[in-house]
Design a protein around this motif. Structure first.
Motif, PDB file in Angstrom:
ATOM      1  N   VAL A  27       0.695  -1.145   0.074  1.00  0.00           N
ATOM      2  CA  VAL A  27      -0.042   0.061  -0.043  1.00  0.00           C
ATOM      3  C   VAL A  27       0.639   1.274   0.056  1.00  0.00           C
ATOM      4  CG1 VAL A  27      -1.946   1.134   1.230  1.00  0.00           C
ATOM      5  CG2 VAL A  27      -1.779  -1.183   1.311  1.00  0.00           C
ATOM      6  N   PRO A  44      -1.022   0.139   6.707  1.00  0.00           N
ATOM      7  CA  PRO A  44      -2.233  -0.611   6.111  1.00  0.00           C
ATOM      8  C   PRO A  44      -2.782  -1.413   7.177  1.00  0.00           C
ATOM      9  CG  PRO A  44      -0.433  -0.804   4.622  1.00  0.00           C
ATOM     10  CD  PRO A  44       0.312  -0.490   5.772  1.00  0.00           C
ATOM     11  N   GLU A  48      -7.026  -1.837   3.714  1.00  0.00           N
ATOM     12  CA  GLU A  48      -6.106  -1.242   2.681  1.00  0.00           C
ATOM     13  C   GLU A  48      -5.235  -2.511   2.195  1.00  0.00           C
ATOM     14  OE1 GLU A  48      -6.805  -0.287   5.946  1.00  0.00           O
ATOM     15  OE2 GLU A  48      -7.582   1.435   5.557  1.00  0.00           O
ATOM     16  N   ARG A  53      -4.887   0.260  -1.375  1.00  0.00           N
ATOM     17  CA  ARG A  53      -4.859   1.623  -1.234  1.00  0.00           C
ATOM     18  C   ARG A  53      -5.063   2.127   0.289  1.00  0.00           C
ATOM     19  NH1 ARG A  53     -10.157   2.949  -3.515  1.00  0.00           N
ATOM     20  NH2 ARG A  53      -9.445   5.046  -3.183  1.00  0.00           N
ATOM     21  N   PRO A  54      -4.565   3.151   0.602  1.00  0.00           N
ATOM     22  CA  PRO A  54      -4.382   3.656   2.094  1.00  0.00           C
ATOM     23  C   PRO A  54      -5.645   4.326   2.501  1.00  0.00           C
ATOM     24  CG  PRO A  54      -3.578   5.502   0.364  1.00  0.00           C
ATOM     25  CD  PRO A  54      -3.871   4.261  -0.489  1.00  0.00           C
TER      26      PRO A  54
END
Ligand code: URA
Length: 200
Positions: A27, A44, A48, A53-54
């Motif tokens: 991430v 994360p 996440e 994705r954060p």
């Protein structure tokens, strides 16, 4: 392809820590590459790690609300973390993981070149405000080498604790003014040998 995208290919290959074996996704971070503001969280979590994705779980939803309170969308800022792989079982990041991941965050900062770095939570704060306590310095800013460093509580901590929630909401509202005043803010007096990012 942007330099950040190139960097993320490198990060995806990183196997330096034990946690790399257990990740579903690395991430690295996401957002507007030329953003004035870089938010840096901790690490994360489950959501996440699933999506790469954060801040896409409950803390991320709250972060989106906080951003909306200053008329920003997450696509307009940059969001990253101190460490790029999920610590197994959602434990706190280990010092060795923070050390190994420093180089990635350092390169992100160089490439994004934000006017303001907002630390979310104590791990991120510790890199830029060593030895400080978050309960004392949240909502305060320091300008060093033309960058404003600003400490806030972590959205996950503030989500369920009313006093922290009020604090994080108030602290977020100060960001637009700090950005507007960035040029006129005086630089903090730092030792010449003090780095922009500190060892933890
Ligand atoms: N908490 C963090 O610090 N980072 C994330 O990306 C999600 C939750």
């Amino acid at each position: 392809m942007s330099a950040l995208t190139e960097l993320y290919k490198e990060i995806a290959l990183c196997q330096q820590c034990e946690v790399a074996k257990f990740r579903n996704n690395v991430v690295p971070g996401e957002g507007a590459e030329g953003s004035d503001v870089l938010f840096i969280g901790e690490a994360p979590g489950w959501h996440e790690d699933q999506q790469g994705r954060p801040f896409v779980g409950p803390a991320g939803k709250f972060l989106d609300e906080l951003l909306a309170s200053i008329d920003l969308k997450r696509e307009q800022v940059y969001i990253a973390n101190v460490i790029k792989c999920r610590p197994t079982g959602n434990r706190d990041p280990l010092p060795v993981e923070i050390r190994n991941c420093r180089k990635w965050l350092q390169r992100q900062i160089e490439l994004i070149s934000p006017k303001m770095i907002v630390t979310l939570g104590r791990y991120s704060m510790a890199m830029f405000f060593p030895g400080k306590s978050i309960s004392k310095i949240h909502g305060t800013a320091q300008k060093r080498d033309n960058v404003i460093y600003y400490a806030m509580y972590h959205p996950a901590a503030a989500l369920h604790q009313q006093s922290l929630r009020q604090a994080i909401e108030t602290d977020m509202l100060k960001i637009p003014l700090l950005l507007a005043q960035a040029k006129n803010m005086t630089e903090a007096e730092t030792e010449p040998q003090q780095l922009k990012m500190f060892e933890v």
